[in-house]
Design an enzyme around this catalytic site. Structure first.
Site, PDB file in Angstrom:
ATOM      1  CB  SER A  52      -0.902   0.022   1.238  1.00 54.09           C
ATOM      2  OG  SER A  52      -1.569  -1.208   1.370  1.00 54.09           O
TER       3      SER A  52
HETATM    4  N1  SAM Z   1      -0.427  -4.969   4.319  1.00 53.83           N
HETATM    5  C1  SAM Z   1       0.296  -5.315   3.130  1.00 53.83           C
HETATM    6  C2  SAM Z   1       1.690  -4.786   3.101  1.00 53.83           C
HETATM    7  O1  SAM Z   1       2.097  -4.111   4.066  1.00 53.83           O
HETATM    8  O2  SAM Z   1       2.394  -5.076   2.126  1.00 53.83           O
HETATM    9  C3  SAM Z   1      -0.444  -4.969   1.862  1.00 53.83           C
HETATM   10  C4  SAM Z   1      -1.585  -5.871   1.646  1.00 53.83           C
HETATM   11  S1  SAM Z   1      -2.150  -6.067   0.007  1.00 53.83           S
HETATM   12  C5  SAM Z   1      -2.840  -4.498  -0.354  1.00 53.83           C
HETATM   13  C6  SAM Z   1      -3.566  -7.113   0.385  1.00 53.83           C
HETATM   14  C7  SAM Z   1      -3.173  -8.508   0.810  1.00 53.83           C
HETATM   15  O3  SAM Z   1      -4.333  -9.162   1.326  1.00 53.83           O
HETATM   16  C8  SAM Z   1      -2.658  -9.364  -0.334  1.00 53.83           C
HETATM   17  O4  SAM Z   1      -1.385  -9.852  -0.041  1.00 53.83           O
HETATM   18  C9  SAM Z   1      -3.696 -10.488  -0.428  1.00 53.83           C
HETATM   19  O5  SAM Z   1      -3.164 -11.723  -0.831  1.00 53.83           O
HETATM   20  C10 SAM Z   1      -4.209 -10.519   1.010  1.00 53.83           C
HETATM   21  N2  SAM Z   1      -5.524 -11.185   1.172  1.00 53.83           N
HETATM   22  C11 SAM Z   1      -6.642 -11.088   0.406  1.00 53.83           C
HETATM   23  N3  SAM Z   1      -7.622 -11.870   0.899  1.00 53.83           N
HETATM   24  C12 SAM Z   1      -7.118 -12.462   2.026  1.00 53.83           C
HETATM   25  C13 SAM Z   1      -7.655 -13.371   2.981  1.00 53.83           C
HETATM   26  N4  SAM Z   1      -8.909 -13.849   2.902  1.00 53.83           N
HETATM   27  N5  SAM Z   1      -6.857 -13.758   4.002  1.00 53.83           N
HETATM   28  C14 SAM Z   1      -5.582 -13.300   4.113  1.00 53.83           C
HETATM   29  N6  SAM Z   1      -5.019 -12.444   3.234  1.00 53.83           N
HETATM   30  C15 SAM Z   1      -5.775 -12.017   2.200  1.00 53.83           C
END
Ligand code: SAM
Length: 218
Positions: A69
């Site tokens: 992000s």
């Molecule tokens: N917080 C992260 C960082 O600091 O890099 C950025 C997160 S990225 C915008 C969103 C993340 O949520 C992705 O890696 C995606 O795979 C994960 N995600 C989506 N659905 C999910 C779920 N049901 N459980 C766990 N992770 C999930």
């Protein structure tokens, strides 16, 4: 000093401080948050080919069609959790591990869940390398929360769900808060605060996050 930090050099130090100044100009007020942004090496959480862009205020790709992000959004969500007094925090969406590192740097006990095995393993290795022992990572579906570690007094969703999964409400302590991007067409960064069985919602500002998906990719 840790070699990761030595390697960054003076140019990077300057670009990092420029990012901090920019976030401050954009309205990030908490000194602790600006200090965390200045001191947690964001370039470690990106592929080497992108590390020269680490201190731009922009979201960047981390593979698997996911993103790290934008620093402003990381700072804003962190500020909201700090203002809510959260100390034991569940994160849905570890991604690169950067947001978890920011919270760990601030002394929070962080429980972060990621559904994509490749991202989970990379983030675990980075956080270990940087010595953040208060960041606990799990490969799994974050919609189920982390029942053994509950209750949490803070939760941060870094992917957008249709609505908050019921398991997360169950694992939120009374008085605790959830920071999440909610909404289908336009997403709003939303602060949800639990008061007994009541959940009060406050919309903060528009954001854009990838969706919460089901299933685990090992
Ligand atoms: N917080 C992260 C960082 O600091 O890099 C950025 C997160 S990225 C915008 C969103 C993340 O949520 C992705 O890696 C995606 O795979 C994960 N995600 C989506 N659905 C999910 C779920 N049901 N459980 C766990 N992770 C999930």
């Amino acid at each position: 000093m840790n070699t990761e930090l030595q390697g960054i050099g003076m140019t990077s130090q300057r670009t990092r401080m420029r990012l901090v100044e920019r976030l401050s100009d954009e309205g990030i007020q908490r000194v602790e948050v600006l200090d965390a942004i200045a001191n947690v090496p964001r370039h470690i959480f990106l592929d080497e080919a992108l590390s020269h862009r680490a201190y731009e205020d922009t979201a960047l790709p981390i593979g698997y069609q996911q993103t790290l992000s934008q620093p402003y959004v990381v700072a804003r969500m962190t500020e909201m959790l700090l203002a809510a007094g959260a100390t034991r925090i569940l994160e849905l969406g570890t991604g690169s591990g950067y947001q978890a590192a920011i919270l760990a740097y601030l002394g929070k006990e962080v429980y972060s869940i990621e559904r994509i095995g490749g991202l989970h393993r990379q983030a675990r290795e980075r956080l270990q390398r940087l010595g953040y022992r208060n960041a606990h990572l799990r490969l799994g579906d974050g919609s189920q929360g982390w029942p053994e570690a509950a209750p949490f007094d803070g939760m941060i969703l870094t992917a957008s769900p249709g609505d908050i999964p019921a398991a997360l409400y169950d694992q939120l302590a009374d008085g605790g808060s959830i920071v999440a991007p909610l909404g289908r067409d336009t997403q709003m960064l939303t602060l949800i605060t639990r008061n007994g069985d009541e959940f009060e919602r406050r919309e903060i500002e528009p954001v854009r996050f990838v969706p919460v998906l089901g299933g685990v990719v090992r």
